[in-house]
Motif scaffolding. Structure first.
Motif, PDB file in Angstrom:
ATOM      1  N   ARG A   1      -0.854  -2.326  14.632  1.00 15.03           N
ATOM      2  CA  ARG A   1      -1.143  -3.723  14.319  1.00 15.03           C
ATOM      3  C   ARG A   1      -2.010  -3.875  13.071  1.00 15.03           C
ATOM      4  O   ARG A   1      -2.431  -4.982  12.754  1.00 15.03           O
ATOM      5  CB  ARG A   1      -1.818  -4.384  15.520  1.00 15.03           C
ATOM      6  N   VAL A   2      -2.289  -2.767  12.397  1.00 18.89           N
ATOM      7  CA  VAL A   2      -3.060  -2.794  11.153  1.00 18.89           C
ATOM      8  C   VAL A   2      -2.071  -2.712   9.986  1.00 18.89           C
ATOM      9  O   VAL A   2      -1.363  -1.718   9.837  1.00 18.89           O
ATOM     10  CB  VAL A   2      -4.062  -1.624  11.100  1.00 18.89           C
ATOM     11  N   ASP A   3      -2.023  -3.745   9.163  1.00 23.67           N
ATOM     12  CA  ASP A   3      -1.003  -3.837   8.122  1.00 23.67           C
ATOM     13  C   ASP A   3      -1.231  -2.862   6.971  1.00 23.67           C
ATOM     14  O   ASP A   3      -0.285  -2.275   6.451  1.00 23.67           O
ATOM     15  CB  ASP A   3      -0.959  -5.259   7.555  1.00 23.67           C
ATOM     16  N   LEU A   4      -2.473  -2.713   6.533  1.00 24.59           N
ATOM     17  CA  LEU A   4      -2.783  -1.903   5.353  1.00 24.59           C
ATOM     18  C   LEU A   4      -3.690  -0.756   5.758  1.00 24.59           C
ATOM     19  O   LEU A   4      -4.735  -0.973   6.385  1.00 24.59           O
ATOM     20  CB  LEU A   4      -3.473  -2.747   4.281  1.00 24.59           C
ATOM     21  N   ARG A   5      -3.308   0.464   5.359  1.00 22.71           N
ATOM     22  CA  ARG A   5      -4.118   1.642   5.689  1.00 22.71           C
ATOM     23  C   ARG A   5      -4.359   2.412   4.391  1.00 22.71           C
ATOM     24  O   ARG A   5      -3.427   2.961   3.807  1.00 22.71           O
ATOM     25  CB  ARG A   5      -3.395   2.524   6.703  1.00 22.71           C
ATOM     26  N   ILE A   6      -5.584   2.437   3.960  1.00 15.00           N
ATOM     27  CA  ILE A   6      -5.926   3.007   2.664  1.00 15.00           C
ATOM     28  C   ILE A   6      -6.871   4.185   2.849  1.00 15.00           C
ATOM     29  O   ILE A   6      -7.911   4.069   3.511  1.00 15.00           O
ATOM     30  CB  ILE A   6      -6.601   1.961   1.754  1.00 15.00           C
TER      31      ILE A   6
ATOM     32  N   ALA B   1       4.709  -2.020   0.018  1.00 16.04           N
ATOM     33  CA  ALA B   1       4.188  -2.350   1.348  1.00 16.04           C
ATOM     34  C   ALA B   1       4.301  -1.150   2.285  1.00 16.04           C
ATOM     35  O   ALA B   1       3.412  -0.906   3.110  1.00 16.04           O
ATOM     36  CB  ALA B   1       4.946  -3.549   1.923  1.00 16.04           C
ATOM     37  N   LEU B   2       5.383  -0.391   2.152  1.00 20.87           N
ATOM     38  CA  LEU B   2       5.550   0.807   2.969  1.00 20.87           C
ATOM     39  C   LEU B   2       4.485   1.844   2.651  1.00 20.87           C
ATOM     40  O   LEU B   2       3.938   2.490   3.553  1.00 20.87           O
ATOM     41  CB  LEU B   2       6.934   1.418   2.726  1.00 20.87           C
ATOM     42  N   GLU B   3       4.182   2.026   1.371  1.00 19.95           N
ATOM     43  CA  GLU B   3       3.151   2.998   1.008  1.00 19.95           C
ATOM     44  C   GLU B   3       1.797   2.588   1.564  1.00 19.95           C
ATOM     45  O   GLU B   3       1.032   3.425   2.049  1.00 19.95           O
ATOM     46  CB  GLU B   3       3.058   3.159  -0.498  1.00 19.95           C
ATOM     47  N   LEU B   4       1.490   1.298   1.509  1.00 15.26           N
ATOM     48  CA  LEU B   4       0.218   0.825   2.036  1.00 15.26           C
ATOM     49  C   LEU B   4       0.124   1.030   3.547  1.00 15.26           C
ATOM     50  O   LEU B   4      -0.971   1.185   4.087  1.00 15.26           O
ATOM     51  CB  LEU B   4       0.037  -0.660   1.712  1.00 15.26           C
ATOM     52  N   ARG B   5       1.255   1.056   4.228  1.00 15.37           N
ATOM     53  CA  ARG B   5       1.249   1.234   5.687  1.00 15.37           C
ATOM     54  C   ARG B   5       1.307   2.691   6.102  1.00 15.37           C
ATOM     55  O   ARG B   5       0.622   3.112   7.029  1.00 15.37           O
ATOM     56  CB  ARG B   5       2.419   0.478   6.317  1.00 15.37           C
TER      57      ARG B   5
ATOM     58  N   LEU C   1       7.393  -6.278   6.035  1.00 15.86           N
ATOM     59  CA  LEU C   1       8.100  -7.391   5.406  1.00 15.86           C
ATOM     60  C   LEU C   1       7.118  -8.501   5.022  1.00 15.86           C
ATOM     61  O   LEU C   1       7.239  -9.103   3.943  1.00 15.86           O
ATOM     62  CB  LEU C   1       9.159  -7.928   6.367  1.00 15.86           C
ATOM     63  N   ARG C   2       6.123  -8.759   5.863  1.00 19.82           N
ATOM     64  CA  ARG C   2       5.119  -9.780   5.537  1.00 19.82           C
ATOM     65  C   ARG C   2       4.324  -9.381   4.292  1.00 19.82           C
ATOM     66  O   ARG C   2       4.073 -10.203   3.412  1.00 19.82           O
ATOM     67  CB  ARG C   2       4.169  -9.981   6.718  1.00 19.82           C
ATOM     68  N   VAL C   3       3.924  -8.108   4.229  1.00 19.41           N
ATOM     69  CA  VAL C   3       3.164  -7.640   3.070  1.00 19.41           C
ATOM     70  C   VAL C   3       4.032  -7.688   1.813  1.00 19.41           C
ATOM     71  O   VAL C   3       3.552  -8.023   0.723  1.00 19.41           O
ATOM     72  CB  VAL C   3       2.639  -6.212   3.309  1.00 19.41           C
TER      73      VAL C   3
END
Length: 229
Positions: free
Chosen positions: A81-86, A195-199, A172-174
């Protein structure tokens, strides 16, 4: 929170409902109460108890079993449920000295974000939603079309288990947000891959420079992240 992985797993998993539905339900013998809880949640955690695992310079003294137990405090359903993982590396001395030079001003960033929100609001006019994060996944997939073939990599990730169905909706939202920031009318393949890379943390090659409205190109590699918290 800098101590996310130090919190009780039960407390962390209690965040799943508000992150998914935007509200909290409290049930007691006398009745049930439903309260709004649409939040913007930022979590931060070290890669291991000592904080040095996988970082430049290393020096981690944690046992592999200790690292696994530490990371297991952030459950899969919560992280889904976390959209962005850095992954954030320690700042080098040269970077610290040059910090802020050539960076955009807060006013410039605010102007671009405001334009993106206005673009999204215009797209959702006449609907119950105002931002990309509010739109249900089914509606986002069927009502607003993206560029043909833009989801190709995301569909492959879904097939091989790197991405869940919930994760696909969030990607898709990102991607729509990236397109809004870049001033495009709909997401391209580069927006989705960004968006995929950020996830997932896996490099996807040509990525969107959402900050500047153009595209930047990089050589694609397929390395799993040492840390996605």
């Amino acid at each position: 929170m800098n101590i996310t992985a130090e919190c009780s797993p039960r407390v962390l998993d209690a965040l799943r409902q508000p992150l998914e539905s935007g509200h909290v339900v409290v049930a007691r013998a006398a009745g049930m109460m439903r309260m709004p809880a649409r939040i913007l949640l930022a979590l931060a955690a070290n890669p291991c108890p000592c904080g040095r695992h996988g970082t430049t310079g290393g020096g981690c003294e944690c046992r592999p079993s200790t690292i696994r137990r530490y990371r297991a405090r952030l459950s899969g359903p919560l992280m889904d449920r976390v959209d962005l993982r850095i992954a954030v590396e320690p700042v080098a001395r040269a970077e610290l000295i040059a910090l802020g030079r050539g960076a955009e001003t807060t006013a410039a960033v605010a102007e671009r974000v405001q334009a993106a929100r206005e673009r999204a609001a215009a797209r959702f006019a006449g609907t119950p939603w105002h931002t990309n994060s509010e739109v249900p996944g089914h509606e986002l997939r069927t009502r607003w079309q993206i560029h043909p073939g833009a989801l190709a990599q995301a569909e492959r990730d879904l097939e091989c288990g790197l991405l869940t169905a919930r994760g696909l909706d969030r990607v898709l939202r990102v991607a729509w947000t990236a397109a809004d920031l870049a001033g495009r009318d709909r997401p391209t393949r580069e927006d989705v891959n960004w968006a995929l890379e950020l996830r997932t943390g896996v490099r996807r090659g040509a990525l969107t420079a959402a900050g500047g409205g153009g595209d930047r190109h990089e050589t694609a590699t397929a390395r799993p992240p040492h840390e996605q918290r």
